[in-house]
Scaffold this active site. Structure first.
Site, PDB file in Angstrom:
ATOM      1  N   LYS A   1       0.839  -1.217   0.000  1.00  0.00           N
ATOM      2  CA  LYS A   1       0.000   0.000   0.000  1.00  0.00           C
ATOM      3  C   LYS A   1       0.869   1.261   0.000  1.00  0.00           C
ATOM      4  CE  LYS A   1      -1.930  -1.084   3.963  1.00  0.00           C
ATOM      5  NZ  LYS A   1      -1.187  -2.327   4.291  1.00  0.00           N
TER       6      LYS A   1
ATOM      7  N   ARG B   1      -9.731   0.403   8.704  1.00  0.00           N
ATOM      8  CA  ARG B   1      -9.185  -0.895   9.078  1.00  0.00           C
ATOM      9  C   ARG B   1     -10.254  -1.792   9.690  1.00  0.00           C
ATOM     10  NH1 ARG B   1      -3.745   0.178   8.486  1.00  0.00           N
ATOM     11  NH2 ARG B   1      -2.482  -1.277   9.601  1.00  0.00           N
TER      12      ARG B   1
ATOM     13  N   ARG C   1      12.401  -4.446   4.697  1.00  0.00           N
ATOM     14  CA  ARG C   1      11.914  -3.073   4.429  1.00  0.00           C
ATOM     15  C   ARG C   1      12.772  -2.014   5.122  1.00  0.00           C
ATOM     16  NH1 ARG C   1       5.804  -1.791   5.295  1.00  0.00           N
ATOM     17  NH2 ARG C   1       6.169  -2.786   7.299  1.00  0.00           N
TER      18      ARG C   1
ATOM     19  N   ARG D   1      11.440   0.130  10.609  1.00  0.00           N
ATOM     20  CA  ARG D   1      10.317   0.434  11.491  1.00  0.00           C
ATOM     21  C   ARG D   1      10.370  -0.423  12.748  1.00  0.00           C
ATOM     22  NH1 ARG D   1       4.973   0.611   7.752  1.00  0.00           N
ATOM     23  NH2 ARG D   1       4.180  -0.540   9.547  1.00  0.00           N
TER      24      ARG D   1
ATOM     25  N   ARG E   1       0.892  -8.405  13.947  1.00  0.00           N
ATOM     26  CA  ARG E   1       0.140  -7.542  13.032  1.00  0.00           C
ATOM     27  C   ARG E   1      -0.636  -8.368  12.025  1.00  0.00           C
ATOM     28  NH1 ARG E   1       4.910  -4.353  10.841  1.00  0.00           N
ATOM     29  NH2 ARG E   1       3.458  -3.569   9.299  1.00  0.00           N
TER      30      ARG E   1
HETATM   31  P1  AP5 Z   1       4.884  -1.487   1.812  1.00  0.00           P
HETATM   32  O1  AP5 Z   1       4.471  -0.689   0.633  1.00  0.00           O
HETATM   33  O2  AP5 Z   1       5.633  -0.793   2.896  1.00  0.00           O
HETATM   34  O3  AP5 Z   1       3.612  -2.274   2.414  1.00  0.00           O
HETATM   35  P2  AP5 Z   1       2.336  -1.732   3.192  1.00  0.00           P
HETATM   36  O4  AP5 Z   1       1.143  -2.391   2.613  1.00  0.00           O
HETATM   37  O5  AP5 Z   1       2.352  -0.239   3.230  1.00  0.00           O
HETATM   38  O6  AP5 Z   1       2.614  -2.379   4.609  1.00  0.00           O
HETATM   39  P3  AP5 Z   1       2.572  -1.747   6.053  1.00  0.00           P
HETATM   40  O7  AP5 Z   1       3.409  -2.648   6.908  1.00  0.00           O
HETATM   41  O8  AP5 Z   1       2.931  -0.292   6.038  1.00  0.00           O
HETATM   42  O9  AP5 Z   1       1.075  -1.907   6.405  1.00  0.00           O
HETATM   43  P4  AP5 Z   1       0.444  -1.893   7.791  1.00  0.00           P
HETATM   44  O10 AP5 Z   1      -0.938  -1.853   7.380  1.00  0.00           O
HETATM   45  O11 AP5 Z   1       0.812  -2.975   8.706  1.00  0.00           O
HETATM   46  O12 AP5 Z   1       1.157  -0.634   8.494  1.00  0.00           O
HETATM   47  P5  AP5 Z   1       0.645   0.849   8.733  1.00  0.00           P
HETATM   48  O13 AP5 Z   1       1.821   1.730   8.642  1.00  0.00           O
HETATM   49  O14 AP5 Z   1      -0.538   1.143   7.921  1.00  0.00           O
HETATM   50  O15 AP5 Z   1       5.736  -2.733   1.262  1.00  0.00           O
HETATM   51  C1  AP5 Z   1       6.336  -3.666   2.153  1.00  0.00           C
HETATM   52  C2  AP5 Z   1       7.729  -4.056   1.639  1.00  0.00           C
HETATM   53  O16 AP5 Z   1       7.571  -4.776   0.421  1.00  0.00           O
HETATM   54  C3  AP5 Z   1       8.645  -2.861   1.305  1.00  0.00           C
HETATM   55  O17 AP5 Z   1       9.960  -3.186   1.652  1.00  0.00           O
HETATM   56  C4  AP5 Z   1       8.503  -2.686  -0.211  1.00  0.00           C
HETATM   57  O18 AP5 Z   1       9.650  -2.118  -0.809  1.00  0.00           O
HETATM   58  C5  AP5 Z   1       8.261  -4.128  -0.659  1.00  0.00           C
HETATM   59  N1  AP5 Z   1       7.384  -4.234  -1.824  1.00  0.00           N
HETATM   60  C6  AP5 Z   1       6.282  -3.469  -2.120  1.00  0.00           C
HETATM   61  N2  AP5 Z   1       5.706  -3.885  -3.267  1.00  0.00           N
HETATM   62  C7  AP5 Z   1       6.441  -4.957  -3.713  1.00  0.00           C
HETATM   63  C8  AP5 Z   1       6.337  -5.811  -4.855  1.00  0.00           C
HETATM   64  N3  AP5 Z   1       5.357  -5.657  -5.755  1.00  0.00           N
HETATM   65  N4  AP5 Z   1       7.247  -6.794  -4.985  1.00  0.00           N
HETATM   66  C9  AP5 Z   1       8.247  -6.966  -4.053  1.00  0.00           C
HETATM   67  N5  AP5 Z   1       8.416  -6.165  -2.956  1.00  0.00           N
HETATM   68  C10 AP5 Z   1       7.508  -5.170  -2.792  1.00  0.00           C
HETATM   69  O19 AP5 Z   1       0.167   0.735  10.251  1.00  0.00           O
HETATM   70  C11 AP5 Z   1       1.131   0.582  11.280  1.00  0.00           C
HETATM   71  C12 AP5 Z   1       0.408   0.516  12.618  1.00  0.00           C
HETATM   72  O20 AP5 Z   1      -0.278   1.753  12.863  1.00  0.00           O
HETATM   73  C13 AP5 Z   1      -0.692  -0.558  12.722  1.00  0.00           C
HETATM   74  O21 AP5 Z   1      -0.168  -1.815  13.088  1.00  0.00           O
HETATM   75  C14 AP5 Z   1      -1.580   0.051  13.808  1.00  0.00           C
HETATM   76  O22 AP5 Z   1      -1.009  -0.120  15.088  1.00  0.00           O
HETATM   77  C15 AP5 Z   1      -1.541   1.534  13.470  1.00  0.00           C
HETATM   78  N6  AP5 Z   1      -2.606   1.907  12.531  1.00  0.00           N
HETATM   79  C16 AP5 Z   1      -2.456   2.372  11.251  1.00  0.00           C
HETATM   80  N7  AP5 Z   1      -3.658   2.606  10.686  1.00  0.00           N
HETATM   81  C17 AP5 Z   1      -4.585   2.289  11.616  1.00  0.00           C
HETATM   82  C18 AP5 Z   1      -6.003   2.281  11.626  1.00  0.00           C
HETATM   83  N8  AP5 Z   1      -6.705   2.668  10.542  1.00  0.00           N
HETATM   84  N9  AP5 Z   1      -6.646   1.881  12.742  1.00  0.00           N
HETATM   85  C19 AP5 Z   1      -5.963   1.514  13.849  1.00  0.00           C
HETATM   86  N10 AP5 Z   1      -4.610   1.467  13.905  1.00  0.00           N
HETATM   87  C20 AP5 Z   1      -3.924   1.851  12.792  1.00  0.00           C
HETATM   88 MG    MG Z   2       2.548   1.201   4.763  1.00  0.00          MG
END
Ligand code: AP5
Ligand code: MG
Length: 223
Positions: free
Chosen positions: A14, A89, A128, A161, A172
């Site tokens: 994402k 979410r 990552r 991270r 997660r």
């Molecule tokens: P990346 O693009 O970073 O993946 P992502 O989907 O953004 O994964 P996240 O870990 O950021 O999602 P998340 O939902 O757990 O975390 P968030 O920050 O939202 O890609 C991942 C890796 O793969 C990278 O190294 C990239 O280079 C590689 N990659 C990408 N595409 C690729 C491809 N096609 N092929 C190969 N490699 C590839 O949330 C963090 C925390 O915040 C949550 O756990 C929670 O505690 C809190 N939080 C956030 N939003 C909410 C909410 N709405 N409600 C409650 N708590 C929340």
């Molecule tokens: Mg992300």
């Protein structure tokens, strides 16, 4: 209004795809995870509270998350819409978003799920690196920066991270997949859900996402 929701498990891509789509569509990239990480860095009350949940791989409580996201959407750059990454979410967040957009005469135009097998998610997150200042995303195997340790876009240092430790990643994945299905069902019921294969090179995923968004007026995935 053009509000696009990107859905997907942790590590599905994402945060890699959202800035590319944001640039192509001229909309801001709004990621609740990035907003929380900025709040943690600032040491603000929201950051202090959010950190307790993030470090355990749990969702931050809805009241905090919804208030923060809706406030962000009132900024001038989001007047025409936004690419939402990591929000909603769960069902409560999806309903709060629907209500807030309806008050502005808008709605979620399209929700696109980026689908990646679970085994690949773990591997992706362990490699990552993200830029300290703006959260631009890299991967030491699949998407390395041009200069090791430096962001291609703004030159800031790359860091790992805190929630990418193996045990937090497992939490997660376990804790978020159920609510992700809930959100997908919500948008399927509204006829705006599409999915793309996220297990392809980054450019191919972008191409499929753009195709899905351009098909916005065509019927979405059947219930
Ligand atoms: P990346 O693009 O970073 O993946 P992502 O989907 O953004 O994964 P996240 O870990 O950021 O999602 P998340 O939902 O757990 O975390 P968030 O920050 O939202 O890609 C991942 C890796 O793969 C990278 O190294 C990239 O280079 C590689 N990659 C990408 N595409 C690729 C491809 N096609 N092929 C190969 N490699 C590839 O949330 C963090 C925390 O915040 C949550 O756990 C929670 O505690 C809190 N939080 C956030 N939003 C909410 C909410 N709405 N409600 C409650 N708590 C929340
Ligand atoms: Mg992300």
């Amino acid at each position: 209004m053009n509000v696009v929701v990107l859905l997907g498990a942790p590590g599905s891509g994402k945060g890699t795809q959202a800035p590319i789509l944001a640039e192509r569509l001229g909309l801001p990239h709004v990621a609740t995870g990035d907003l929380f990480r900025a709040a943690v860095r600032d040491g603000s009350p929201v950051g202090l509270e959010a950190r307790r949940f993030m470090e355990r791989g749990q969702l931050v409580p809805d009241d905090i998350t919804i208030a923060m996201l809706l406030k962000r959407l009132t900024q001038d750059d989001a007047i025409d819409g936004a690419i939402l990454d990591g929000f909603p979410r769960n069902q409560a967040q999806a309903e709060a978003l629907d209500l807030a957009l309806a008050e502005r005469g808008g709605r979620v135009r399209r929700a696109v799920s980026i689908d990646v097998p679970a085994d690949d998610l773990l591997r992706r997150m362990s490699g990552r690196w993200v830029c300290q200042d703006s959260g631009h995303v890299y991967n030491e195997h699949s998407n390395p920066p041009k200069v090791p340790g430096r962001c291609d876009i703004d030159g800031s240092p790359l860091i790992q991270r805190e929630d990418d430790k193996a045990e937090t990643v497992r939490a997660r994945l376990t804790l978020t997949l159920g609510s992700l299905r809930e959100v997908a069902d919500h948008y399927r019921g509204r006829g705006v859900l599409l999915s793309v294969d996220g297990n392809q090179p980054i450019e191919a995923v972008t191409r499929d996402l753009m195709t899905a968004l351009e098909a916005a007026d065509a019927p979405a995935e059947a219930g």
